[in-house]
Design a protein around this motif. Structure first.
Motif: not given
Length: 215
Positions: A31-32, A35, A38-39, A58, A79, A82-83, A86, A121-122
């Protein structure tokens, strides 16, 4: 319904991942990494993303990234999955919290949730939930189909929306249309063109009403 863990949703089981995270620590690490990706994608787009950038953001080693992902394309695909998940989860939550009693209210909830994800959402604006990320895998079609199937099932079970071949096609059309409209409306999330979103809301409701009436 859509599954809630990225590895379980990957096409062909989990072919994009080198190792499936089976423990909480490993899941948190995955998950990290997503994330972090995404950033970075929010800043420079997915076309320029590299696994080295993911590792640096990360605070992980490049070896950790490669433990889960064979290349940058796998990161972007995971990703995007995951989008999609979510979005589906937020839609179900929004239905429960809003107390929607009609399919029109349910569709409004879906549009509102989608708009919020584009805004907050990033990584969502850059790759959204349907992009294939130029991989040539066709996985975006699977994600769009899964999302459309989930929405159709919910509206059929809760609000009696007919589950016909035409309504199935309609969900594909509306999903693809929203993909284009929201991307344009949220080019600048700080100053979105909400008028475009409202035009899509009117268009989708009018078309759905006609489809349902003819079913």
């Amino acid at each position: 319904m859509l599954v809630t863990e990225v590895p379980n949703a990957l096409p062909g089981g989990s072919s994009l991942l080198r190792n499936e995270p089976v423990q909480a620590r490993s899941s948190a690490r995955l998950s990290g990494l997503l994330d972090a990706a995404a950033a970075v994608i929010d800043e420079i787009g997915f076309e320029r993303l590299t696994t080295a950038m993911v590792a640096e953001r990360a605070g992980a080693s490049i070896g950790t990234v490669y433990r889960y992902f064979p290349d940058r394309i796998a990161v972007v695909e995971a990703l995007a999955i995951r989008n999609t998940q979510r979005l589906a989860e937020h839609f179900v939550t929004a239905l429960s919290e809003s107390g929607a009693t009609t399919w029109q209210e349910a569709c409004d909830a879906l549009i509102d949730v989608t708009a919020e994800m584009y805004r907050t959402e990033p990584g969502f604006r850059a790759i959204r939930f349907g992009d294939a990320a130029d991989t040539g895998t066709g996985d975006s079609e699977d994600r769009m189909a899964a999302l459309g199937s989930t929405v159709a099932q919910i509206l059929h079970e809760r609000f009696g929306v007919p589950a016909t071949e035409r309504t199935a096609r309609t969900w594909v059309v509306l999903a693809e249309a929203s993909h284009a409209v929201f991307a344009r409306a949220y080019r600048d999330p700080a100053a979105p063109d909400t008028g475009l979103v409202e035009e899509y809301r009117t268009m989708s409701r009018t078309h759905l009403e006609a489809v349902i009436a003819s079913s």
